[in-house]
Enzyme design. Sequence first.
Site, mmCIF file in Angstrom:
data_model
loop_
_atom_site.group_PDB
_atom_site.id
_atom_site.type_symbol
_atom_site.label_atom_id
_atom_site.label_comp_id
_atom_site.label_asym_id
_atom_site.label_seq_id
_atom_site.Cartn_x
_atom_site.Cartn_y
_atom_site.Cartn_z
ATOM 1 N N ASN A 43 0.930 -1.093 -0.082
ATOM 2 C CA ASN A 43 0.060 -0.038 -0.095
ATOM 3 C C ASN A 43 0.883 1.212 0.010
ATOM 4 O O ASN A 43 1.438 1.404 0.988
ATOM 5 C CB ASN A 43 -1.032 0.145 1.283
ATOM 6 C CG ASN A 43 -1.642 1.189 1.256
ATOM 7 O OD1 ASN A 43 -1.793 2.028 0.238
ATOM 8 N ND2 ASN A 43 -2.354 1.411 2.752
ATOM 9 N N LYS A 45 0.021 4.377 -0.487
ATOM 10 C CA LYS A 45 -0.665 5.517 -0.045
ATOM 11 C C LYS A 45 -0.177 6.470 -0.983
ATOM 12 O O LYS A 45 -0.166 6.415 -2.135
ATOM 13 C CB LYS A 45 -0.127 5.820 1.512
ATOM 14 C CG LYS A 45 -0.324 4.534 2.254
ATOM 15 C CD LYS A 45 -0.076 4.597 3.772
ATOM 16 C CE LYS A 45 -0.333 3.451 4.711
ATOM 17 N NZ LYS A 45 -0.225 3.632 5.744
ATOM 18 N N HIS A 130 -9.992 1.300 4.606
ATOM 19 C CA HIS A 130 -8.545 1.604 5.346
ATOM 20 C C HIS A 130 -8.680 2.652 6.533
ATOM 21 O O HIS A 130 -9.447 3.427 6.241
ATOM 22 C CB HIS A 130 -7.553 2.148 4.334
ATOM 23 C CG HIS A 130 -6.061 2.112 4.984
ATOM 24 N ND1 HIS A 130 -5.629 3.203 5.658
ATOM 25 C CD2 HIS A 130 -4.951 1.192 4.891
ATOM 26 C CE1 HIS A 130 -4.405 2.819 6.062
ATOM 27 N NE2 HIS A 130 -4.268 1.571 5.499
ATOM 28 N N GLU A 132 -6.986 5.038 7.503
ATOM 29 C CA GLU A 132 -6.705 6.571 6.891
ATOM 30 C C GLU A 132 -7.992 7.008 6.341
ATOM 31 O O GLU A 132 -8.480 8.140 6.330
ATOM 32 C CB GLU A 132 -5.673 6.618 6.319
ATOM 33 C CG GLU A 132 -4.331 6.430 7.112
ATOM 34 C CD GLU A 132 -3.151 5.692 6.582
ATOM 35 O OE1 GLU A 132 -3.015 5.866 5.261
ATOM 36 O OE2 GLU A 132 -2.143 5.296 7.137
ATOM 37 N N GLU A 199 -5.670 -4.526 10.468
ATOM 38 C CA GLU A 199 -4.624 -3.499 10.857
ATOM 39 C C GLU A 199 -4.845 -2.789 12.049
ATOM 40 O O GLU A 199 -5.726 -1.941 12.226
ATOM 41 C CB GLU A 199 -4.661 -2.870 9.683
ATOM 42 C CG GLU A 199 -4.354 -3.295 8.199
ATOM 43 C CD GLU A 199 -3.692 -2.446 7.329
ATOM 44 O OE1 GLU A 199 -2.563 -2.455 6.804
ATOM 45 O OE2 GLU A 199 -4.289 -1.207 7.146
ATOM 46 N N GLY A 205 2.116 2.620 10.597
ATOM 47 C CA GLY A 205 3.271 3.688 10.406
ATOM 48 C C GLY A 205 3.635 4.083 11.779
ATOM 49 O O GLY A 205 4.509 5.081 11.942
ATOM 50 N N SER A 245 3.157 -2.020 10.475
ATOM 51 C CA SER A 245 4.504 -2.018 10.860
ATOM 52 C C SER A 245 5.175 -3.345 10.380
ATOM 53 O O SER A 245 5.919 -3.862 11.044
ATOM 54 C CB SER A 245 4.870 -1.475 12.114
ATOM 55 O OG SER A 245 4.601 -0.086 12.161
HETATM 56 P P1 PGA Z 1 2.569 0.525 7.782
HETATM 57 O O1 PGA Z 1 1.096 0.661 7.042
HETATM 58 O O2 PGA Z 1 3.121 -0.654 7.229
HETATM 59 O O3 PGA Z 1 3.440 1.712 7.228
HETATM 60 O O4 PGA Z 1 2.161 0.470 9.150
HETATM 61 C C1 PGA Z 1 0.135 -0.484 6.876
HETATM 62 C C2 PGA Z 1 -1.248 0.089 6.140
HETATM 63 O O5 PGA Z 1 -1.615 1.362 6.458
HETATM 64 O O6 PGA Z 1 -1.849 -0.599 5.210
#
Ligand code: PGA
Length: 285
Positions: A43, A45, A130, A132, A199, A205, A245
């Site tokens: 992903n 983003k 997601h 976000e 998640e 993140g 992460s």
């Molecule tokens: P990350 O993001 O691996 O940077 O924690 C995962 C995601 O948001 O899908």
Amino acid sequence: MSHSPTIKAYIASLVKEAVEEVLSDTSQAMGADYARQPLVVANWKMNISLAEIYSFVEKLEVPAEIRGSVAICPPFPYLFPLKGCLEKFQKGYVQLGAQNLHWKDFGAHTGEVSASMLAEAGSHYVLVGHSERREAGETDEIVRLKLKQAVSSGLIPILCVGESQGQRQIGKTTEVVRNQVLEALEGLEGCRDLVIAYEPVWAIGTGLSATAEQAQAVHEMIRGTIADGWGAEFAEVVPILYGGSVKPDNAESFAAQPDIDGALVGGASLNATDFSAIVQRFERG
Ligand code: PGA
């Protein structure tokens, strides 16, 4: 040399038994293997440039005899150019995915993108819900509409669910995640292709991943929820990915869990070497 009919019948029955045993072992092994092969999804983003995509694809290493599959979800404008770049991999091994879609077919929705546009641009998967996007105002109802639109347009939705730090601290993880799954899938019928990504919001993140055991417990609960609502057979084949992460050095512990079928990778997916290493860890897991 001639044998009596009794001996012949006995030998025939032994051979039949042995053949049946081999066939049943093979089909069980194929079933187990075929049911859930690893899926590792990048992903990106709102990151990366076109020039960086070209060098990423050059460095991306996908095992020649890959068991599972890999998908990359770039920002919308890069879907089409990335599709061309991915043709260097064997057919179907590295798929394209989108990060979002609108739930309507078309219309006056400035700035939005429809499922059929994504499919035309080469998308196979689409992320839905997601965290976000939920943070930006996406409700459970919108998530449900988007998921249905993805399914009816032939895209495979990757439904993202997960609890916040506060919800985990007060022991609400199961309730929150189960509700997100039930709300998103309500009324869903006849869907054969669905991916779920667990998640935990506090792990996205932040560098703070869930432990493999914490993630496994939630994955098992999600699979149980699917089995209760949509049948054990369907629950057995739905890939459930862990995200939050994921890095080359923790991927192996997730890959070793029975209900973790792959990963949804944000930050580490921007580096081709790290992402390739994560793909390899799940191939072995
Ligand atoms: P990350 O993001 O691996 O940077 O924690 C995962 C995601 O948001 O899908």
